[in-house]
Scaffold this active site. Structure first.
Site, PDB file in Angstrom:
ATOM      1  N   ARG A 191     -17.919 -65.471  11.478  1.00 21.02           N
ATOM      2  CA  ARG A 191     -16.594 -65.009  11.885  1.00 21.02           C
ATOM      3  C   ARG A 191     -16.290 -63.678  11.192  1.00 21.02           C
ATOM      4  NH1 ARG A 191     -17.029 -67.854  15.607  1.00 21.02           N
ATOM      5  NH2 ARG A 191     -15.759 -69.644  16.197  1.00 21.02           N
ATOM      6  N   HIS A 227     -20.179 -60.449  19.778  1.00 24.36           N
ATOM      7  CA  HIS A 227     -20.029 -61.917  19.680  1.00 24.36           C
ATOM      8  C   HIS A 227     -20.888 -62.624  20.734  1.00 24.36           C
ATOM      9  CE1 HIS A 227     -17.082 -65.234  18.191  1.00 24.36           C
ATOM     10  NE2 HIS A 227     -18.239 -65.766  18.540  1.00 24.36           N
TER      11      HIS A 227
HETATM   12  P1  NAP Z   1     -21.121 -76.800  10.740  1.00 23.56           P
HETATM   13  O1  NAP Z   1     -22.143 -77.678  11.369  1.00 23.56           O
HETATM   14  O2  NAP Z   1     -19.735 -77.294  10.578  1.00 23.56           O
HETATM   15  O3  NAP Z   1     -21.716 -76.380   9.303  1.00 23.56           O
HETATM   16  C1  NAP Z   1     -20.978 -75.662   8.380  1.00 23.56           C
HETATM   17  C2  NAP Z   1     -21.820 -75.474   7.119  1.00 23.56           C
HETATM   18  O4  NAP Z   1     -21.095 -74.631   6.216  1.00 23.56           O
HETATM   19  C3  NAP Z   1     -22.088 -76.787   6.393  1.00 23.56           C
HETATM   20  O5  NAP Z   1     -23.384 -76.793   5.863  1.00 23.56           O
HETATM   21  C4  NAP Z   1     -21.055 -76.757   5.258  1.00 23.56           C
HETATM   22  O6  NAP Z   1     -21.441 -77.464   4.091  1.00 23.56           O
HETATM   23  C5  NAP Z   1     -21.011 -75.290   4.952  1.00 23.56           C
HETATM   24  N1  NAP Z   1     -19.752 -74.932   4.272  1.00 23.56           N
HETATM   25  C6  NAP Z   1     -18.488 -75.084   4.719  1.00 23.56           C
HETATM   26  N2  NAP Z   1     -17.595 -74.658   3.791  1.00 23.56           N
HETATM   27  C7  NAP Z   1     -18.337 -74.250   2.735  1.00 23.56           C
HETATM   28  C8  NAP Z   1     -18.011 -73.727   1.470  1.00 23.56           C
HETATM   29  N3  NAP Z   1     -16.739 -73.553   1.088  1.00 23.56           N
HETATM   30  N4  NAP Z   1     -19.017 -73.430   0.634  1.00 23.56           N
HETATM   31  C9  NAP Z   1     -20.310 -73.616   0.989  1.00 23.56           C
HETATM   32  N5  NAP Z   1     -20.703 -74.119   2.183  1.00 23.56           N
HETATM   33  C10 NAP Z   1     -19.716 -74.414   3.041  1.00 23.56           C
HETATM   34  O7  NAP Z   1     -21.013 -75.422  11.524  1.00 23.56           O
HETATM   35  P2  NAP Z   1     -22.029 -74.801  12.591  1.00 23.56           P
HETATM   36  O8  NAP Z   1     -21.997 -75.561  13.860  1.00 23.56           O
HETATM   37  O9  NAP Z   1     -23.351 -74.597  11.930  1.00 23.56           O
HETATM   38  O10 NAP Z   1     -21.320 -73.384  12.851  1.00 23.56           O
HETATM   39  C11 NAP Z   1     -21.043 -72.494  11.800  1.00 23.56           C
HETATM   40  C12 NAP Z   1     -20.132 -71.379  12.274  1.00 23.56           C
HETATM   41  O11 NAP Z   1     -20.869 -70.458  13.078  1.00 23.56           O
HETATM   42  C13 NAP Z   1     -18.992 -71.804  13.188  1.00 23.56           C
HETATM   43  O12 NAP Z   1     -17.905 -72.318  12.446  1.00 23.56           O
HETATM   44  C14 NAP Z   1     -18.643 -70.507  13.889  1.00 23.56           C
HETATM   45  O13 NAP Z   1     -17.665 -69.813  13.151  1.00 23.56           O
HETATM   46  C15 NAP Z   1     -19.944 -69.715  13.858  1.00 23.56           C
HETATM   47  N6  NAP Z   1     -20.512 -69.522  15.209  1.00 23.56           N
HETATM   48  C16 NAP Z   1     -20.722 -68.240  15.645  1.00 23.56           C
HETATM   49  C17 NAP Z   1     -21.297 -68.041  16.875  1.00 23.56           C
HETATM   50  C18 NAP Z   1     -21.586 -66.648  17.374  1.00 23.56           C
HETATM   51  O14 NAP Z   1     -21.945 -66.489  18.534  1.00 23.56           O
HETATM   52  N7  NAP Z   1     -21.447 -65.634  16.567  1.00 23.56           N
HETATM   53  C19 NAP Z   1     -21.680 -69.136  17.675  1.00 23.56           C
HETATM   54  C20 NAP Z   1     -21.431 -70.401  17.196  1.00 23.56           C
HETATM   55  C21 NAP Z   1     -20.851 -70.591  15.947  1.00 23.56           C
HETATM   56  P3  NAP Z   1     -21.657 -79.061   4.120  1.00 23.56           P
HETATM   57  O15 NAP Z   1     -22.932 -79.255   4.941  1.00 23.56           O
HETATM   58  O16 NAP Z   1     -21.857 -79.406   2.721  1.00 23.56           O
HETATM   59  O17 NAP Z   1     -20.447 -79.654   4.780  1.00 23.56           O
HETATM   60  C1  GLV Z   2     -18.697 -69.242  18.777  1.00 27.06           C
HETATM   61  O1  GLV Z   2     -18.346 -68.345  18.091  1.00 27.06           O
HETATM   62  C2  GLV Z   2     -18.516 -70.627  18.452  1.00 27.06           C
HETATM   63  O2  GLV Z   2     -17.743 -70.955  17.534  1.00 27.06           O
HETATM   64  O3  GLV Z   2     -19.160 -71.462  19.130  1.00 27.06           O
END
Ligand code: NAP
Ligand code: GLV
Length: 310
Positions: free
Chosen positions: A225, A273
Site C-alpha cells: 500500500r 497498482h
Molecule cells: P495476509 O495474508 O493478511 O498477511 C499479512 C502478513 O503481514 C502476515 O504474515 C502478518 O503476520 C504480517 N503482518 C501484519 N502486521 C504486521 C506487523 N505489524 N509486523 C510484522 N508483520 C506483520 O495478507 P496478504 O494476502 O499476503 O496481502 C498483503 C497485502 O498486500 C494486502 O493487505 C494488500 O495491501 C497488498 N496487496 C497488494 C496488491 C497489489 O496489486 N499491489 C494485491 C494484493 C494485495 P502474521 O502472519 O504473523 O499474522
Molecule cells: C489489491 O491491492 C488487493 O488488496 O487485493
C-alpha cells in the site's frame, strides 16, 4: 438473498453484478448506489466504498473486499463495526504477485536499469553482479502473498529473509518476527519487498530510519500500500544513494497525480497498482463461493480480523 456491489467505477460495478448474479442463481445482485430497499440487503461486495455507504444497510451479514487488503473497507469512519469482513484471495492473486516480485527483484539484482541506460548510450558496458545466493533479499509480511513471494525468491537461489508479526517457518527462508526481530531482518538487506497489510502499526513503516538499516545502495519494492511509504524519505534516501532504485506499485493517492515527482524520477519505476489484480472471472467465482459458504453457515477461509486490521 440480496447483495449490494460498490466499486468506484460504475461500469465495473455492473460487470461484477452480472458476473455474481450468474454465479449465484436466485440471489439479487445490484449496484449499491441504485438500491432503495436497504433493509433487504444482506451482503456488500466493495472496493473503496465511500464513507457511510455501508452504514445505510441495517441488516448486513458480511462485507466482502474485492481484494486481499481490507484497509480500504476499514477506512470508512462510519463502518458498522461488528459486520464480518471477507477477503478475496486465491491462487491467481498469489501467482500474479509471485511473478511481479520475481520480475522486479531480478531486475534490481541484475542491475537492468543501468544496463538499459548503457544500451541507450550504445555503451558495451558489461555489468557482472553477485550470484543470487550472495544477494540478501527480504520480504516484509509472510501471509498469502508474502510467504509465496519469499518461497519464490528462495527457489531462485536468493539468500531470502522474511518478517511477520508471529514467528513462521518457511523452507529456505530465514524468518524474523515482531518489532524485536525487525533490526536483524533489515540488517544489510540489498533488496526489500513490502507485502504487509496497511494497519496502524505498519503505516509509514518504509521511512528514513528503516532505509538506513539496509545495505548502502539497496533497492525497495513496494507492492502493498502507498501509505506504507514516507514518500519524502524515499526521495531523500535516493538523493544520498542509501537507496539506489525503487519499484512502486501503490501510492498514497491513486491514480498517482500527474505532477508527483515519482513519475519522472530516474531511479523509480512506477506501475499502476497492477502487481496482482483479481480478474473478475476468477474473483467472481471466489466471492460467490465465499458468500454461499457464509450463508450456509460453513467456515469461510478468508475471514479478516478487523480488530487486527488484516
Ligand atoms: P495476509 O495474508 O493478511 O498477511 C499479512 C502478513 O503481514 C502476515 O504474515 C502478518 O503476520 C504480517 N503482518 C501484519 N502486521 C504486521 C506487523 N505489524 N509486523 C510484522 N508483520 C506483520 O495478507 P496478504 O494476502 O499476503 O496481502 C498483503 C497485502 O498486500 C494486502 O493487505 C494488500 O495491501 C497488498 N496487496 C497488494 C496488491 C497489489 O496489486 N499491489 C494485491 C494484493 C494485495 P502474521 O502472519 O504473523 O499474522
Ligand atoms: C489489491 O491491492 C488487493 O488488496 O487485493
Amino acid at each position: 438473498m440480496s447483495v449490494a456491489v460498490y466499486l468506484p467505477d460504475l461500469e465495473k460495478t455492473r460487470w461484477w453484478c452480472r458476473t455474481l448474479a450468474e454465479l449465484l442463481p436466485g440471489w439479487s445482485v445490484r449496484p449499491l448506489v441504485e438500491i432503495e430497499d436497504r433493509e433487504t440487503v444482506a451482503y456488500a461486495v466493495v472496493w473503496r466504498q465511500r464513507t457511510g455507504d455501508l452504514a445505510r444497510f441495517p441488516n448486513l451479514k458480511a462485507i466482502v473486499s474485492v481484494g486481499a487488503g481490507i484497509d480500504h473497507v476499514l477506512a470508512d469512519a462510519e463502518l458498522p463495526g461488528t459486520v464480518p469482513i471477507i477477503r478475496t484471495v486465491g491462487a491467481d492473486l498469489t501467482q500474479r504477485m509471485r511473478e511481479y516480485v520475481a520480475l522486479h527483484v531480478l531486475r534490481h539484482h541484475r542491475d537492468m536499469p543501468r544496463q538499459l541506460q548503457a544500451q541507450a548510450e550504445r555503451d558495451w558496458h558489461q555489468i557482472v553482479v553477485p550470484v543470487a545466493p550472495n544477494r540478501k533479499v527480504g520480504v516484509m509480511g509472510l501471509g498469502n502473498l508474502g510467504a509465496e513471494a519469499a518461497r519464490t525468491l528462495a527457489g531462485l537461489g536468493f539468500a531470502t529473509r522474511g518478517w511477520s508479526r508471529n514467528a513462521k517457518a518457511i523452507d529456505g527462508v530465514e524468518t524474523f518476527a515482531g518489532a524485536d526481530g525487525l533490526p536483524a531482518f533489515l540488517d544489510g538487506l540489498e533488496i526489500l519487498v513490502n507485502l504487509l497489510p496497511l494497519t496502524a502499526e505498519t503505516t509509514g513503516i518504509l521511512d528514513g530510519a528503516l532505509f538506513a538499516q539496509l545495505a548502502p545502495g539497496a533497492c525497495v519494492i513496494n507492492c502493498a500500500r502507498g501509505a506504507h511509504l514516507v514518500d519524502d524519505d524515499l526521495l531523500a534516501a535516493l538523493e544520498t544513494g542509501q537507496i539506489k532504485q525503487a519499484t512502486l506499485d501503490v501510492f498514497h493517492l491513486e491514480p498517482l497525480p500527474a505532477d508527483h515527482p515519482f513519475w519522472t524520477h530516474p531511479a523509480i519505476t512506477v506501475t499502476p497498482h497492477i502487481a496482482s489484480q483479481i480478474d473478475a472471472a476468477t474473483g467472481g467465482r471466489l466471492i460467490a463461493a465465499n458468500l454461499q459458504r457464509f450463508e450456509a453457515g460453513e467456515p469461510v477461509p478468508d475471514l479478516a480480523d478487523a480488530a487486527r486490521g488484516y
